[in-house]
Design a protein around this motif. Structure first.
Motif, mmCIF file in Angstrom:
data_model
loop_
_atom_site.group_PDB
_atom_site.id
_atom_site.type_symbol
_atom_site.label_atom_id
_atom_site.label_comp_id
_atom_site.label_asym_id
_atom_site.label_seq_id
_atom_site.Cartn_x
_atom_site.Cartn_y
_atom_site.Cartn_z
ATOM 1 N N PRO A 196 -4.075 2.138 -1.826
ATOM 2 C CA PRO A 196 -4.283 3.120 -0.763
ATOM 3 C C PRO A 196 -5.748 3.482 -0.557
ATOM 4 N N TYR A 248 0.150 3.027 7.112
ATOM 5 C CA TYR A 248 0.615 3.048 5.721
ATOM 6 C C TYR A 248 1.504 4.275 5.488
ATOM 7 N N VAL A 280 0.870 -1.178 0.000
ATOM 8 C CA VAL A 280 0.000 0.000 0.000
ATOM 9 C C VAL A 280 0.900 1.219 0.000
ATOM 10 N N SER A 281 1.096 1.783 -1.183
ATOM 11 C CA SER A 281 1.991 2.930 -1.316
ATOM 12 C C SER A 281 1.556 3.745 -2.518
#
Length: 293
Positions: free
Chosen positions: A281, A117, A89-90
């Motif tokens: 995200p 995150y 998750v980036s």
């Protein structure tokens, strides 16, 4: 032709302004002008008419516009789809939300999100819920955390997160509270005789309030309009009129009127584009929002 030039073209076309396009893309006006000039040179045709401060699309610009939108939307969908392959998750997540939700509903959720995150670059825009929905529908923002529309555009999907009860509020010195029979509840007709301060008529909240009043044959006499609920609270507290505010905002500067025939609430939640892939995200934030119900 590169995507940076196409993005600049799209922003200028939608804002009718080089400077506003620069603000949206975090670039200087000369940098935007350079990108547009490069695109026009590559295509061999001008895309904008520049007459004084006025900027309009040429025939070539109007022809290019839908193709540019599709190209950039497809590339963004590809980026989001690729983000699912790694499971990480980036990346960038663009969100539109109202000032009220940003102040009163999102802080704890976003604190947990940024801790969980840290590789996500949150791009948060504060705006009216109606504008945030439009930005999502046009593909300029991925998510909106907003007051949900009762009749959403076909392009949007919605997820209700919070029910937001509303109260009719007045200042402690309001004449309605000085009636000769203090135990008697005020009526909607008596309320409508006094000026109101409400969000403007294009807002979802205004529509909720006026529809509920009209169902009882009552129309508010609006003295002032503003879409900032904190400002409305101040205007009520100093006696400029009655309003309708979320119960979460009540304090000793306001008095909530008991009006049994008028039960008001609105729904707050998330919106995203029906036809676009949600990024990792975005999915992660939606999961946290669902847990915050």
């Amino acid at each position: 032709m590169d995507t940076h030039s196409l993005s600049a073209f799209l922003e200028v076309a939608e804002a009718s302004s080089f400077s506003k396009a620069g603000e949206r893309l975090h670039l200087s006006q000369p940098a935007i002008s350079k990108r547009i000039a490069a695109l026009e040179a590559a295509l061999g045709t001008p895309l904008f008419n520049r007459v004084g401060r006025r900027i309009d699309l040429t025939d070539a610009g109007r022809t290019l516009l839908p193709y540019a939108r599709r190209v950039l939307a497809e590339l963004e969908d590809g980026r989001r789809a690729l983000s699912h392959l790694s499971g990480a998750v980036s990346g960038r997540l663009s969100i539109g939300t109202s000032h009220h939700i940003g102040l009163h509903r999102l802080p704890e959720v976003l604190r947990s999100y940024t801790q969980a995150y840290p590789d996500v670059d949150l791009d948060i825009h504060f705006m009216d819920s109606e504008d945030a929905c439009e930005e999502v529908a046009q593909g300029r923002l991925e998510l909106g955390i907003v007051t949900l529309p009762r009749d959403p555009p076909d392009a949007l999907r919605m997820q209700m997160i919070w029910v937001d009860p509303l109260s009719v509020v007045v200042a402690p010195t309001h004449p309605l509270l000085r009636e000769p029979e203090p135990k008697r509840l005020p009526t909607l007709k008596a309320l409508a005789a006094y000026p109101a301060v409400l969000p403007d008529e294009r807002t979802y909240t205004h529509r909720i309030v006026t529809a509920a009043l009209q169902a009882h044959g009552v129309a508010p006499r609006i003295r002032l309009s503003t879409n900032y609920l904190e400002t409305l609270k101040m205007l009520v507290a100093i006696g400029l009129g009655w309003s309708v505010l979320p119960r979460s905002m009540l304090d000793d500067t306001l008095v909530a009127l008991e009006l049994p025939e008028l039960v008001l609430s609105r729904e707050l939640g998330a919106v995203w584009h029906r036809g676009r892939t949600r990024s990792g995200p975005a999915r992660a934030l939606l999961d946290l929002l669902a847990a915050a119900r």
